[in-house]
Design an enzyme around this catalytic site. Structure first.
Site, mmCIF file in Angstrom:
data_model
loop_
_atom_site.group_PDB
_atom_site.id
_atom_site.type_symbol
_atom_site.label_atom_id
_atom_site.label_comp_id
_atom_site.label_asym_id
_atom_site.label_seq_id
_atom_site.Cartn_x
_atom_site.Cartn_y
_atom_site.Cartn_z
ATOM 1 N N GLU A 257 19.074 -21.098 5.155
ATOM 2 C CA GLU A 257 19.615 -20.552 6.417
ATOM 3 C C GLU A 257 18.708 -19.568 7.157
ATOM 4 O O GLU A 257 19.141 -18.479 7.526
ATOM 5 C CB GLU A 257 20.977 -19.882 6.131
ATOM 6 C CG GLU A 257 21.981 -20.826 5.491
ATOM 7 C CD GLU A 257 23.292 -20.123 5.098
ATOM 8 O OE1 GLU A 257 23.411 -18.914 5.287
ATOM 9 O OE2 GLU A 257 24.185 -20.816 4.585
ATOM 10 N N GLU B 148 26.019 -29.580 0.325
ATOM 11 C CA GLU B 148 27.220 -28.754 0.066
ATOM 12 C C GLU B 148 28.415 -29.351 0.793
ATOM 13 O O GLU B 148 29.137 -28.664 1.521
ATOM 14 C CB GLU B 148 26.990 -27.312 0.562
ATOM 15 C CG GLU B 148 25.749 -26.664 -0.015
ATOM 16 C CD GLU B 148 25.522 -25.229 0.454
ATOM 17 O OE1 GLU B 148 26.441 -24.653 1.079
ATOM 18 O OE2 GLU B 148 24.449 -24.694 0.193
HETATM 19 C C1 XIL Z 1 29.533 -19.735 -1.072
HETATM 20 C C2 XIL Z 1 30.316 -19.880 -2.368
HETATM 21 O O1 XIL Z 1 30.948 -21.125 -2.387
HETATM 22 C C3 XIL Z 1 31.332 -18.770 -2.479
HETATM 23 O O2 XIL Z 1 31.962 -18.787 -3.761
HETATM 24 C C4 XIL Z 1 30.673 -17.405 -2.284
HETATM 25 O O3 XIL Z 1 31.639 -16.400 -2.285
HETATM 26 C C5 XIL Z 1 29.890 -17.382 -0.989
HETATM 27 O O4 XIL Z 1 28.958 -18.450 -0.957
HETATM 28 N N1 XIL Z 1 26.222 -21.822 2.217
HETATM 29 C C6 XIL Z 1 25.601 -21.746 1.004
HETATM 30 C C7 XIL Z 1 26.417 -21.489 -0.204
HETATM 31 O O5 XIL Z 1 24.394 -22.004 0.918
HETATM 32 O O6 XIL Z 1 25.713 -20.775 -1.183
HETATM 33 C C8 XIL Z 1 27.710 -20.762 0.116
HETATM 34 O O7 XIL Z 1 28.488 -20.699 -1.060
HETATM 35 C C9 XIL Z 1 28.449 -21.470 1.231
HETATM 36 C C10 XIL Z 1 27.602 -21.518 2.477
#
Ligand code: XIL
Length: 382
Positions: free
Chosen positions: A163, A268
């Site tokens: 990001e 994701e």
């Molecule tokens: C999220 C997790 O799922 C949560 O448990 C945590 O509290 C915050 O992070 N983008 C990403 C992930 O790259 O690492 C994030 O994961 C969601 C957004």
């Protein structure tokens, strides 16, 4: 003959039994996502610490039966793995890697350099002031080298930077960017490669279909390559909604990244079934909104109409991935069941969302069967 008859019928019964036993096993394998998708791409899931430590036994059963790839949802992020400078906490990450190896799963690491979930010490000195460029580079180098080399040869690919680019294509004004400048990205890729020359290295981001962000990511890929650095793939996080992005927008992004000569990874994936407080909500974890009752309409289960719309949407996305499987190396779900999902608390805390392939009762949603059946039909047509 009198003696032989019972022996013969026993043999026959045994033959029939073993045949049906084999058939049963074969069917189980054929109905898994990983079996159905094996010629297409890796199919993965994120694991939380309940999964990693084997506490959620029903979820673990799904993982080993359905998926062939894993990523840690949180435990490899810097705030957990190096909470204090020089003091690494590897227990969860070690167990995660061990679990992956024991079950023959493709293991990816998430994430080395990210503006979120990074402890404050990373950027500040003992007076609380921002450190110099040199100090931050040194800290980044030490963090990346320590973590990547610990799992050298075992973790096959790393989300090196997460990001760093905004929707309009500009750099995110993170502490890494402010203190080091844009070359924090190339430095991170360089350190990761030095620590494990065989590991694949990825750039990972959300809202990855926005034209501005998309084109800036391609520029980044090209500039890393021009510098002679390794970059294997672009991770499209895939935190999607029911009506955004359009399939055409998503297809265009997949095509664009692939044309830049890197693998595309859907890293994701989740599709929120809830109304979105704003369009293209994104996934910057700090951008949350206060709870509003009207934004949490399905606390007692999804109405049939929404459930079929959700299954249709997820099915269309998988169809898109399958049709583009020459470009896509992996699709990873961001969690096993709806109950696990971070979307229950993002962008609004305390909601009940339904974004994953398995429901709160650990039951596969209809789309899982549809994906498997679609591929079975295709295969038998060949
Ligand atoms: C999220 C997790 O799922 C949560 O448990 C945590 O509290 C915050 O992070 N983008 C990403 C992930 O790259 O690492 C994030 O994961 C969601 C957004």
């Amino acid at each position: 003959m009198k003696v032989l008859t019972p022996i013969l019928s026993l043999c026959l019964a045994f033959a029939i039994f073993s045949c049906s036993a084999n058939k049963k096993e074969y069917e189980v394998k054929e109905t898994s996502l990983k079996e159905a998708l094996k010629d297409k791409f890796l199919i993965g899931t994120a694991l939380n610490t309940n999964h990693i430590w084997g506490k959620d036994t029903a979820a673990i059963k799904i993982v080993t039966e359905q998926f062939n790839s894993i990523v840690a949802e949180n435990c490899m992020k810097s705030m957990y793995i190096q909470p204090t400078e020089g003091e690494f906490y590897f227990k969860d990450a070690d167990k995660f890697v061990e679990y992956g190896e024991q079950n023959n799963l493709y293991i990816t690491g998430h994430t080395l350099i990210w503006h979120s979930q990074t402890p404050d010490w990373f950027f500040t000195d003992d007076k609380g002031k921002d450190v110099s460029r040199e100090v931050l580079i040194e800290r980044m180098k030490n963090h990346i080298k320590t973590v990547v080399s610990r799992y050298k040869g075992r973790i096959k690919g790393w989300d090196v930077v997460n990001e760093a680019i905004l929707e309009d294509g500009s750099w995110r004004n993170s502490k890494f960017y402010k203190i080091i400048g844009e070359d924090f990205i190339s430095l991170a890729f360089q350190f990761a490669h030095e620590a494990d020359p065989d590991a694949e290295l990825y750039y990972n981001d959300y809202n990855e279909w926005h034209a501005g962000k998309r084109d800036a990511i391609v520029k980044l890929v090209n500039s890393l390559k021009e510098k002679g650095l390794r970059i294997d793939g672009v991770g499209m996080q895939g935190h999607l909604g029911m009506d955004y992005p359009s399939l055409d927008e998503y297809r265009a992004a997949i095509d664009t990244y692939s044309s830049a000569g890197v693998k595309v990874l859907i890293t994701e994936l989740d599709v929120s079934a809830l109304p979105s407080p704003r369009r293209d909500i994104g996934a910057n974890i700090a951008d949350t909104e206060a709870y509003r009752q009207e934004m949490n309409p399905y606390t007692n289960g999804l109405p049939d109409s929404i459930s079929s719309a959700w299954n249709k949407r997820m099915g269309e996305l998988f169809n898109l991935f399958i049709d583009n499987s020459d470009k896509i190396a992996r699709v990873t779900m961001w969690g096993v069941t709806d109950g696990d999902s971070w979307k229950n608390n993002y962008p609004m805390p305390g909601r009940t969302d339904y974004p994953l392939l398995f429901d709160r009762q650990y039951k596969a949603k209809p789309v899982v069967k549809e994906i498997i059946n679609k591929l079975k039909v295709k295969k038998s047509k060949k």
